[in-house]
Scaffold this motif. Structure first.
Motif, PDB file in Angstrom:
ATOM      1  N   THR A  44      62.004  39.369  48.629  1.00  0.00           N
ATOM      2  CA  THR A  44      61.973  38.103  49.371  1.00  0.00           C
ATOM      3  C   THR A  44      60.594  37.872  49.977  1.00  0.00           C
ATOM      4  N   ASN A  45      59.690  38.805  49.762  1.00  0.00           N
ATOM      5  CA  ASN A  45      58.324  38.688  50.274  1.00  0.00           C
ATOM      6  C   ASN A  45      57.526  37.724  49.420  1.00  0.00           C
ATOM      7  N   GLY A  46      56.438  37.229  49.971  1.00  0.00           N
ATOM      8  CA  GLY A  46      55.573  36.323  49.239  1.00  0.00           C
ATOM      9  C   GLY A  46      54.705  37.049  48.228  1.00  0.00           C
ATOM     10  N   LEU A  47      53.991  36.275  47.445  1.00  0.00           N
ATOM     11  CA  LEU A  47      53.136  36.809  46.399  1.00  0.00           C
ATOM     12  C   LEU A  47      51.842  36.013  46.384  1.00  0.00           C
ATOM     13  N   ILE A  48      50.727  36.714  46.340  1.00  0.00           N
ATOM     14  CA  ILE A  48      49.416  36.087  46.195  1.00  0.00           C
ATOM     15  C   ILE A  48      48.818  36.621  44.904  1.00  0.00           C
ATOM     16  N   LEU A  49      48.382  35.715  44.056  1.00  0.00           N
ATOM     17  CA  LEU A  49      47.823  36.087  42.757  1.00  0.00           C
ATOM     18  C   LEU A  49      46.336  35.797  42.744  1.00  0.00           C
ATOM     19  N   VAL A  50      45.539  36.830  42.506  1.00  0.00           N
ATOM     20  CA  VAL A  50      44.086  36.700  42.370  1.00  0.00           C
ATOM     21  C   VAL A  50      43.778  37.083  40.931  1.00  0.00           C
ATOM     22  N   ALA A  51      43.312  36.120  40.141  1.00  0.00           N
ATOM     23  CA  ALA A  51      43.097  36.393  38.724  1.00  0.00           C
ATOM     24  C   ALA A  51      41.908  35.612  38.199  1.00  0.00           C
ATOM     25  N   ALA A  52      41.295  36.162  37.153  1.00  0.00           N
ATOM     26  CA  ALA A  52      40.246  35.445  36.445  1.00  0.00           C
ATOM     27  C   ALA A  52      40.843  34.133  35.934  1.00  0.00           C
ATOM     28  N   PRO A  53      40.072  33.054  35.884  1.00  0.00           N
ATOM     29  CA  PRO A  53      40.633  31.760  35.523  1.00  0.00           C
ATOM     30  C   PRO A  53      41.448  31.746  34.224  1.00  0.00           C
ATOM     31  N   ARG A  54      40.950  32.360  33.172  1.00  0.00           N
ATOM     32  CA  ARG A  54      41.699  32.365  31.917  1.00  0.00           C
ATOM     33  C   ARG A  54      42.992  33.176  32.050  1.00  0.00           C
ATOM     34  N   ALA A  55      42.921  34.329  32.720  1.00  0.00           N
ATOM     35  CA  ALA A  55      44.112  35.149  32.933  1.00  0.00           C
ATOM     36  C   ALA A  55      45.121  34.400  33.799  1.00  0.00           C
ATOM     37  N   LEU A  56      44.639  33.672  34.802  1.00  0.00           N
ATOM     38  CA  LEU A  56      45.522  32.890  35.664  1.00  0.00           C
ATOM     39  C   LEU A  56      46.288  31.849  34.852  1.00  0.00           C
ATOM     40  N   GLY A  57      45.584  31.170  33.950  1.00  0.00           N
ATOM     41  CA  GLY A  57      46.242  30.191  33.084  1.00  0.00           C
ATOM     42  C   GLY A  57      47.301  30.820  32.196  1.00  0.00           C
ATOM     43  N   MET A  58      47.023  31.994  31.654  1.00  0.00           N
ATOM     44  CA  MET A  58      47.993  32.684  30.806  1.00  0.00           C
ATOM     45  C   MET A  58      49.203  33.135  31.631  1.00  0.00           C
ATOM     46  N   ILE A  59      48.959  33.663  32.805  1.00  0.00           N
ATOM     47  CA  ILE A  59      50.053  34.150  33.648  1.00  0.00           C
ATOM     48  C   ILE A  59      50.957  33.001  34.063  1.00  0.00           C
ATOM     49  N   ARG A  60      50.378  31.854  34.397  1.00  0.00           N
ATOM     50  CA  ARG A  60      51.183  30.682  34.784  1.00  0.00           C
ATOM     51  C   ARG A  60      52.192  30.316  33.704  1.00  0.00           C
ATOM     52  N   GLN A  61      51.790  30.469  32.449  1.00  0.00           N
ATOM     53  CA  GLN A  61      52.687  30.120  31.342  1.00  0.00           C
ATOM     54  C   GLN A  61      53.906  31.028  31.258  1.00  0.00           C
ATOM     55  N   TYR A  62      53.776  32.265  31.718  1.00  0.00           N
ATOM     56  CA  TYR A  62      54.815  33.258  31.480  1.00  0.00           C
ATOM     57  C   TYR A  62      55.623  33.669  32.708  1.00  0.00           C
ATOM     58  N   ILE A  63      55.278  33.165  33.896  1.00  0.00           N
ATOM     59  CA  ILE A  63      56.124  33.492  35.039  1.00  0.00           C
ATOM     60  C   ILE A  63      57.209  32.429  35.176  1.00  0.00           C
ATOM     61  N   GLY A  64      58.362  32.856  35.632  1.00  0.00           N
ATOM     62  CA  GLY A  64      59.502  31.961  35.760  1.00  0.00           C
ATOM     63  C   GLY A  64      59.451  31.144  37.040  1.00  0.00           C
ATOM     64  N   PRO A  65      60.382  30.199  37.163  1.00  0.00           N
ATOM     65  CA  PRO A  65      60.399  29.331  38.340  1.00  0.00           C
ATOM     66  C   PRO A  65      60.666  30.080  39.647  1.00  0.00           C
TER      67      PRO A  65
END
Length: 147
Positions: free
Chosen positions: A95-116
């Motif tokens: 139930t804790n929050g999440l902060i994502l620090v990623a290289a721009p291209r990796a961030l774009g790829m991760i966004r595609q694969y994480i669920g709602p």
């Protein structure tokens, strides 16, 4: 930046992922390393030895070549997908929050694969190629970052 106590901070680039948890205060975070993953560096010959394809049309004397596939980029994209899967497992029962620090291209790829459900738990996405995955520089960056 507000980093709630117990929040997870995930730092990802194309070859490394470090997961930290804030054990400090909201505006004065103190990060502890939870786990670290490293993508092995492969030589090009280990990833594949295919050359770019050729195209020869019988009606024309011209010949062409297809663009060479970037095998290293494909490997980094695969690692980003695995990072997203790991984040899904991490946040499934949290139930804790999440902060994502990623290289721009990796961030774009991760966004595609994480669920709602995981997307809703994201407090911040920081598009930054954070090379050293040590807690201290990451903590300083989070303190100065304004969302």
């Amino acid at each position: 930046m507000l980093v709630r106590n117990g929040s997870f901070i995930v730092a990802v680039d194309g070859s490394r992922m470090s997961i930290f948890r804030n054990i400090g205060e909201a505006f004065k975070p103190s990060l502890e390393l939870v786990e670290e993953h490293q993508n092995p560096r492969f030589k090009s010959s280990e990833l594949g030895d295919d050359r770019a394809g050729r195209n020869a049309q019988s009606s024309s004397p011209r010949k062409g070549a297809y663009e060479q596939t970037d095998l290293h980029q494909q490997e980094e994209d695969r690692f980003s997908r695995e990072a997203a899967e790991r984040m899904e497992l991490l946040m499934k029962d949290s139930t804790n929050g999440l902060i994502l620090v990623a290289a721009p291209r990796a961030l774009g790829m991760i966004r595609q694969y994480i669920g709602p459900a995981t997307s809703k738990q994201l407090s911040a996405e920081i598009a930054k190629d954070f090379g050293p995955h040590d807690a201290e520089p990451l903590t300083k960056m989070l303190e100065k970052y304004e969302a």
